[in-house]
Scaffold this active site. Structure first.
Site, short mmCIF file in Angstrom:
data_model
loop_
_atom_site.label_atom_id
_atom_site.label_comp_id
_atom_site.label_asym_id
_atom_site.label_seq_id
_atom_site.Cartn_x
_atom_site.Cartn_y
_atom_site.Cartn_z
N LYS A 1 0.72 -1.19 0.04
CA LYS A 1 -0.29 0.21 -0.10
C LYS A 1 0.90 1.21 0.07
CE LYS A 1 -1.98 2.47 3.04
NZ LYS A 1 -1.87 3.74 2.26
N GLU B 1 9.94 1.21 10.75
CA GLU B 1 10.96 2.28 10.80
C GLU B 1 9.95 3.68 10.74
OE1 GLU B 1 12.48 5.06 9.90
OE2 GLU B 1 13.38 4.67 7.89
N CYS C 1 13.38 10.59 7.20
CA CYS C 1 13.39 9.88 8.56
C CYS C 1 14.61 10.19 9.42
CB CYS C 1 13.12 8.57 8.30
SG CYS C 1 13.96 7.54 7.36
N GLU D 1 9.22 14.69 16.16
CA GLU D 1 9.76 14.74 14.46
C GLU D 1 8.88 15.95 13.93
OE1 GLU D 1 8.89 11.25 12.26
OE2 GLU D 1 11.02 11.32 11.62
P1 NAI Z 1 1.53 8.15 8.62
O1 NAI Z 1 2.32 7.36 9.33
O2 NAI Z 1 0.33 8.30 8.82
O3 NAI Z 1 1.61 7.52 7.04
C1 NAI Z 1 2.56 6.51 6.51
C2 NAI Z 1 1.70 5.28 5.93
O4 NAI Z 1 0.98 4.62 6.87
C3 NAI Z 1 0.75 5.72 4.79
O5 NAI Z 1 0.72 4.71 3.68
C4 NAI Z 1 -0.51 5.81 5.46
O6 NAI Z 1 -1.71 5.64 4.59
C5 NAI Z 1 -0.38 4.51 6.40
N1 NAI Z 1 -1.20 4.58 7.65
C6 NAI Z 1 -1.72 5.72 8.33
N2 NAI Z 1 -2.49 5.22 9.02
C7 NAI Z 1 -2.77 3.94 9.12
C8 NAI Z 1 -3.33 2.92 9.96
N3 NAI Z 1 -4.13 3.29 11.09
N4 NAI Z 1 -3.01 1.65 9.86
C9 NAI Z 1 -2.39 1.34 8.82
N5 NAI Z 1 -1.59 2.27 7.99
C10 NAI Z 1 -1.91 3.46 8.12
O7 NAI Z 1 2.34 9.36 8.22
P2 NAI Z 1 1.88 10.84 7.84
O8 NAI Z 1 0.30 11.16 8.45
O9 NAI Z 1 1.96 10.97 6.22
O10 NAI Z 1 2.80 11.84 8.43
C11 NAI Z 1 2.89 12.03 9.84
C12 NAI Z 1 4.15 12.22 10.30
O11 NAI Z 1 4.93 10.97 10.21
C13 NAI Z 1 5.34 12.96 9.67
O12 NAI Z 1 5.24 14.51 10.07
C14 NAI Z 1 6.46 12.40 10.08
O13 NAI Z 1 6.80 13.04 11.24
C15 NAI Z 1 6.19 10.91 9.96
N6 NAI Z 1 6.65 10.13 9.02
C16 NAI Z 1 7.87 9.41 8.96
C17 NAI Z 1 8.30 8.75 8.08
C18 NAI Z 1 9.38 8.02 8.34
O14 NAI Z 1 9.94 7.69 7.03
N7 NAI Z 1 9.93 7.31 9.07
C19 NAI Z 1 7.69 8.90 6.63
C20 NAI Z 1 6.56 9.65 6.72
C21 NAI Z 1 5.89 10.38 7.77
#
Ligand code: NAI
Ligand code: MG
Length: 492
Positions: free
Chosen positions: A181, A256, A290, A388
């Site tokens: 996904k 991660e 990240c 973050e």
């Molecule tokens: P997110 O963690 O919500 O999204 C990342 C992925 O998880 C997307 O594919 C999303 O659809 C999926 N997702 C979201 N909620 C879910 C759930 N309940 N069950 C299963 N999958 C789910 O990240 P978002 O909202 O885009 O960004 C928020 C913060 O997250 C950012 O400001 C940043 O701090 C952090 N982040 C960290 C990343 C990393 O590389 N470790 C990458 C993206 C965001």
């Protein structure tokens, strides 16, 4: 079609069992160009029903052969995929840049890394080895490595296709099948790549792409009883929710979750290299990284000069259209991320001093552009030093001596990465050992290689991607005991 949508908006389908399909609900959602705020595509809005179909397809593909293909065959398919990505790299880089807002030059590096990742795991497929265990009886004891089964893979928007490759390549090399996904903000390059799956000989159902939102498409994937493993990259909040959701079916999980990585500058570091490294560490990819070096720890004796030099250079960073080659910083990926980063800029103004930036980049009439921002005299307990931000916002923190630096660096719930800059090898090595982080760079920050492990300590997650460590996460370990003694056991 919503009003304001241009005619060239392309409607994509998603891939389930080798077929391009709409979502069961027929609903779609818009995908944007963050530099213009215009809709550039419509994508299927998948829900549980679609996820169920995709998982069934992946299960069938696993049971009906992919799990038993030869390692050579899996390797060759990955090599062909790498070749195709390389051939189409200009198209992929442009689409990635348009959809995510990252500068085109960075997108080109990402796509090159995508090809390298598939190639690396294509080669590694034939190097999955077992063991002969030295048991004391007249028996042959073996350890076999087997694919774990169906992998659910949930990825973020900051490196859309590269995160896809980091997930798919080791899974396929191991003999797993996948339901991937992509992030709802950036599904396009993964969908383009999926066009080539049948050409390269990947059987239907081995990789299924389900486009949708986290709660409606991600969560059902995590909860599905036929999914054996979840690999996730994203926010700490969602990572924690995934661990809880996966508990009911005792799934293998790797996470991660990003961090608040310290970039530590001792007074004896090469000053020019240090300033450059501080900027690169925190502002590359708009800070949507990240492992961003978002806490910049600077030794007191060079601190004022450092803040000044870094800020001078930050003010000159070229923001612009991501597709222009001189652009060094594009817009943030989405309105949501823009609002989040803006709120941290405002929070920072209340708890620290501002040396550069601090707001929206006003010269753009549209697009999610924010200024590269530097706060100094930041307390390590401030919100902007603990949470973050995932945008171009740096917190500069002074320190007195080595033990002070390590103490501040480790005082964080996260532990993904760290970097230390000094010309004293002994000081560097002491810091390397003392830092609680999964990746430690010395006199550099951010270089990442498919050959080396990637992952964090503490709340930055668990499990490792890349290298041989990455494939281990998709393998089960089976113990086999072959009795060589022809006599009965003779116990009763
Ligand atoms: P997110 O963690 O919500 O999204 C990342 C992925 O998880 C997307 O594919 C999303 O659809 C999926 N997702 C979201 N909620 C879910 C759930 N309940 N069950 C299963 N999958 C789910 O990240 P978002 O909202 O885009 O960004 C928020 C913060 O997250 C950012 O400001 C940043 O701090 C952090 N982040 C960290 C990343 C990393 O590389 N470790 C990458 C993206 C965001
Ligand atoms: Mg979210």
């Amino acid at each position: 079609m919503p009003t304001g949508v241009k005619a060239e908006v392309r409607t994509y389908q998603m891939l389930i069992e080798g077929e391009w399909v709409e979502s069961a609900s027929k609903k779609t959602f818009p995908v944007y160009d963050p530099s213009t705020e215009e809709v550039i595509a419509q994508v299927p809005d998948a829900n549980k029903e679609d996820v169920d179909r995709a998982v069934a397809a992946a299960r069938k593909a696993f049971e009906s052969g992919w799990g038993q293909t030869t390692a050579q065959e899996r390797g060759r398919i990955l090599f062909r995929l790498a070749e195709r990505v390389r051939k189409e790299s200009a198209m992929l880089a442009e689409l990635e840049s348009r959809n995510s807002g990252k500068p085109i030059v960075e997108a080109e590096f990402d796509i090159a890394d995508v090809a390298t990742c598939f190639e690396y795991y294509g080669g590694l497929a034939t190097k999955i080895l077992g063991y002969v265990n030295p048991v004391p009886d007249n028996a042959l004891s073996l350890t076999l490595k087997e694919p774990i089964g169906v992998a659910g893979q949930i990825i973020p928007w900051n490196y859309p296709l590269l995160m896809g490759a980091w997930k798919l390549a080791p899974a396929l090399a191991a003999g797993c099948t996948c339901v991937l996904k992509p992030a709802e903000q950036t599904p396009l390059t993964v969908l383009e790549m999926a066009n080539w799956f049948s050409d390269i000989g990947l059987p239907p159902g081995v990789v299924n792409i389900v486009t949708g939102f986290g709660e409606t498409a991600g969560a059902p994937l995590v909860q599905h009883p036929e999914v054996n493993k979840i690999a996730f990259t994203g926010s700490a909040a969602v990572g924690k929710a995934i661990v809880k959701m996966a508990a009911d079916t005792v799934k293998r999980v790797t996470l991660e979750l990003g961090g608040k990585s310290p970039n530590i500058f001792f007074a004896d570091a090469d000053f020019e290299a240090a300033i450059d490294g501080a900027l690169f560490g925190v502002f590359i990819n708009q800070g949507e990284v990240c492992s961003a070096g978002s806490r910049i720890l600077v030794q007191r004796s060079i601190y004022p000069k450092f803040v000044e030099a870094m800020s001078e250079k930050a003010k000159k960073i070229k923001l612009g259209n991501p597709l222009e080659r001189e652009t060094k910083m594009g817009p943030l990926v989405s309105k949501e991320q823009f609002d989040r980063v803006r709120s941290y800029q405002e929070a920072g103004k209340k708890e620290a001093k501002l040396a550069a930036g601090g707001g929206r980049a006003e010269k753009f009439s549209r697009g999610f552009y924010v200024e590269p921002t530097i706060f100094y005299d930041v307390s390590n307990s401030a919100k902007i030093a603990r949470e973050e931000i995932f945008g171009p916002v740096a917190s500069v923190i002074p320190f007195e001596n080595e033990s002070d630096a390590v103490k501040i660096a480790n005082d964080s719930p996260y532990g993904l990465a760290a970097a230390v800059w000094t010309r004293d090898i002994f000081k560097a090595m002491r810091a390397v050992k003392a830092l609680r982080a999964g990746i430690v760079w010395v006199n550099h920050m951010q270089p990442t290689y498919v050959e080396a492990p990637w992952g964090g300590y503490k709340q930055s997650g668990f499990g490792r991607e890349l290298g041989p460590w990455g494939i281990e996460e998709y393998l089960e370990t089976k113990q086999v005991h072959i009795n060589l003694n022809e006599q009965p056991i003779g116990w009763y």
